[in-house]
Write an enzyme that holds these catalytic residues in place. Structure first.
Site, mmCIF file in Angstrom:
data_model
loop_
_atom_site.group_PDB
_atom_site.id
_atom_site.type_symbol
_atom_site.label_atom_id
_atom_site.label_comp_id
_atom_site.label_asym_id
_atom_site.label_seq_id
_atom_site.Cartn_x
_atom_site.Cartn_y
_atom_site.Cartn_z
ATOM 1 N N PHE A 1 0.832 -1.212 0.000
ATOM 2 C CA PHE A 1 0.000 0.000 0.000
ATOM 3 C C PHE A 1 0.874 1.272 0.000
ATOM 4 C CE2 PHE A 1 -2.108 2.762 3.439
ATOM 5 C CZ PHE A 1 -2.661 3.629 2.531
ATOM 6 N N TYR B 1 4.928 -8.056 15.884
ATOM 7 C CA TYR B 1 5.022 -6.810 15.104
ATOM 8 C C TYR B 1 5.641 -5.686 15.958
ATOM 9 C CZ TYR B 1 3.408 -2.942 12.109
ATOM 10 O OH TYR B 1 3.331 -1.836 11.296
ATOM 11 N N ASN C 1 19.788 -6.765 7.335
ATOM 12 C CA ASN C 1 20.233 -6.862 5.936
ATOM 13 C C ASN C 1 20.247 -5.500 5.240
ATOM 14 O OD1 ASN C 1 20.778 -9.607 5.909
ATOM 15 N ND2 ASN C 1 18.645 -10.146 5.455
HETATM 16 N N1 LIG Z 1 -0.305 1.733 6.771
HETATM 17 C C1 LIG Z 1 -0.142 2.090 8.017
HETATM 18 O O1 LIG Z 1 -1.059 2.664 8.616
HETATM 19 C C2 LIG Z 1 1.164 1.841 8.733
HETATM 20 C C3 LIG Z 1 1.274 2.266 10.061
HETATM 21 C C4 LIG Z 1 2.474 2.048 10.728
HETATM 22 C C5 LIG Z 1 3.541 1.469 10.087
HETATM 23 N N2 LIG Z 1 3.411 1.072 8.804
HETATM 24 C C6 LIG Z 1 4.586 0.418 8.188
HETATM 25 O O2 LIG Z 1 4.751 0.832 6.847
HETATM 26 C C7 LIG Z 1 5.210 -0.244 6.046
HETATM 27 C C8 LIG Z 1 4.293 -0.463 4.850
HETATM 28 O O3 LIG Z 1 2.980 -0.730 5.348
HETATM 29 P P1 LIG Z 1 1.733 -0.906 4.365
HETATM 30 O O4 LIG Z 1 0.563 -0.338 5.062
HETATM 31 O O5 LIG Z 1 2.076 -0.438 3.015
HETATM 32 O O6 LIG Z 1 1.573 -2.487 4.409
HETATM 33 P P2 LIG Z 1 1.553 -3.569 3.211
HETATM 34 O O7 LIG Z 1 1.309 -4.878 3.852
HETATM 35 O O8 LIG Z 1 0.629 -3.111 2.150
HETATM 36 O O9 LIG Z 1 3.031 -3.471 2.655
HETATM 37 C C9 LIG Z 1 4.103 -4.224 3.137
HETATM 38 C C10 LIG Z 1 4.871 -4.751 1.946
HETATM 39 O O10 LIG Z 1 6.008 -5.484 2.411
HETATM 40 C C11 LIG Z 1 6.081 -6.697 1.674
HETATM 41 N N3 LIG Z 1 6.812 -7.677 2.495
HETATM 42 C C12 LIG Z 1 6.404 -8.270 3.655
HETATM 43 N N4 LIG Z 1 7.351 -9.106 4.116
HETATM 44 C C13 LIG Z 1 8.387 -9.025 3.243
HETATM 45 C C14 LIG Z 1 9.660 -9.648 3.160
HETATM 46 N N5 LIG Z 1 10.066 -10.528 4.107
HETATM 47 N N6 LIG Z 1 10.472 -9.360 2.113
HETATM 48 C C15 LIG Z 1 10.074 -8.479 1.152
HETATM 49 N N7 LIG Z 1 8.878 -7.853 1.175
HETATM 50 C C16 LIG Z 1 8.044 -8.126 2.210
HETATM 51 C C17 LIG Z 1 4.658 -7.079 1.417
HETATM 52 O O11 LIG Z 1 4.501 -8.016 0.368
HETATM 53 C C18 LIG Z 1 4.045 -5.717 1.103
HETATM 54 O O12 LIG Z 1 4.190 -5.385 -0.257
HETATM 55 C C19 LIG Z 1 5.298 -1.468 6.969
HETATM 56 O O13 LIG Z 1 6.625 -1.613 7.403
HETATM 57 C C20 LIG Z 1 4.416 -1.085 8.132
HETATM 58 O O14 LIG Z 1 4.836 -1.706 9.328
HETATM 59 C C21 LIG Z 1 2.245 1.228 8.116
#
Ligand SMILES: NC(=O)c1ccc[n+]([C@@H]2O[C@H](COP(=O)([O-])OP(=O)(O)OC[C@H]3O[C@@H](n4cnc5c(N)ncnc54)[C@H](O)[C@@H]3O)[C@@H](O)[C@H]2O)c1
Length: 323
Positions: free
Chosen positions: A16, A148, A102
């Site tokens: 996202f 998490y 990494n």
């Molecule tokens: N959306 C929010 O409100 C929010 C809030 C706090 C933190 N975050 C952080 O922002 C980041 C992105 O969140 P998002 O909302 O886009 O979530 P999302 O789940 O849409 O995106 C996470 C992405 O990481 C990829 N991924 C997961 N494990 C992986 C791995 N081992 N190797 C490679 N790719 C991997 C997934 O396939 C996905 O494309 C995350 O780290 C999340 O913790 C998001």
């Protein structure tokens, strides 16, 4: 359009937030390498970028080392919603911790700046309100959310150890609830849940009495915060809260979604999940003073855009009639 084209790695780039970030970096004139294992990300999120001459995609899991030449790294790889991160909690911790090792190792090797997508979950169920960056949090290390929360906390520790030990140029953003187009429709996060349920004409599930509050940031605002943070000098490491401080009860969000979609959905109550925080709201004084940043998109505008996205998505998959 930037004057100097940088090579920028976005891990989790098909997710996202990652897909919006890739789009913005390309628009700013950079070379973007999107790395994703597609656990929660989708090719559909980046399909429109595939033909872009400065966009490259690599299927890769960040728990394995990566050797590429880049100038900047945005480390977003990690499932973000409880249904997804609790599906395989061990892999979630590995992704945060080994993924951070990494990516920091890569940053150190090639001298890249690196930004960590951390989270308001590092504050756990906060006893301080709103949360400032100094607050050390109230996390249950043994509960179902710990994979998490503690994974992200450990990643922050690693970032600061690399900063002290290796002088790596780090940036840590603590992201609060963000929403918008390309959220996963079945990830159980409150905004996508409510909109999808309303569009399908289903009852809207409210956990607890709905008086718990959340503050929702629209994705474009968040991405602007990322860009400004990455552009800061080495003296700015964060952690820095990025989110929208406009707080509303979850019940009010449900009512606004029903009004916006014109749905006839009823609100039904379910018990609060374990360790679900009752209040969550960022203090963004630091983002205001250090980055000159604050959110611009109001909830009505953001919800309208997100609803349009989900309406199209559900219509395309035949789940609702197109209008
Ligand atoms: N959306 C929010 O409100 C929010 C809030 C706090 C933190 N975050 C952080 O922002 C980041 C992105 O969140 P998002 O909302 O886009 O979530 P999302 O789940 O849409 O995106 C996470 C992405 O990481 C990829 N991924 C997961 N494990 C992986 C791995 N081992 N190797 C490679 N790719 C991997 C997934 O396939 C996905 O494309 C995350 O780290 C999340 O913790 C998001």
């Amino acid at each position: 359009m930037s004057l100097t084209r940088k090579r920028i790695l976005v891990t989790g780039g098909a997710g996202f937030l990652g897909s919006h970030l890739c789009e913005r970096l390309l628009r700013d004139g950079h070379d973007v390498l999107c790395v994703d294992n597609y656990f929660t990300g989708r090719k559909d999120n980046i399909l429109h970028l595939m033909e872009h001459p400065h966009f490259e995609v690599m299927r890769h899991d960040v728990t394995w080392p990566l050797y590429v030449e880049v100038d900047e790294i945005f480390n977003l790889a990690c499932p973000a919603s409880p249904v997804h991160y609790q599906f395989d909690p061990v892999q979630t911790t590995k992704t945060s911790v080994i993924g951070a090792i990494n990516m920091l190792g890569l940053a150190k090797r090639v001298g890249a700046k690196i930004m960590q997508a951390s989270t308001s979950e590092v504050y756990g169920d906060p006893t301080v309100h709103p949360q400032t960056e100094e607050y050390r949090g109230n996390v249950n290390p043994l509960g179902p959310r710990a994979c998490y929360d503690e994974g992200k906390r450990c990643a922050e520790t690693l970032f600061f150890d690399y900063y002290r030990q290796h002088k790596t140029a780090i940036k840590v953003a603590r992201i609060f609830n963000t929403y918008g187009p390309r959220m996963h429709p079945n990830d159980g996060r409150v905004v996508s849940n409510f909109i999808v349920q309303a569009l399908r004409g289903e009852d809207i599930t409210l956990y607890g009495d709905g008086m718990q509050t959340r503050a929702f940031c629209y994705v474009d605002d968040l991405i602007e915060g990322f860009i400004r943070l990455m552009a800061t000098g080495p003296e700015v490491t964060g952690p820095i809260n990025i989110g929208n401080p406009h707080e509303i009860p979850v019940r009010e969000l449900a009512e606004r979604v029903i009004a916006l979609t014109g749905a006839r959905s009823k609100i039904v109550h379910r018990p609060l999940p374990q360790d679900d925080p009752l209040q969550r709201c960022p203090d963004i004084s630091m983002a205001r003073s250090v980055l000159g940043w604050e959110p611009k998109v109001d909830l009505e505008t953001g919800l309208t855009r997100a609803t349009a996205y989900f309406r199209q998505l559900l219509a395309d998959s035949g789940q609702i009639a197109d209008r």
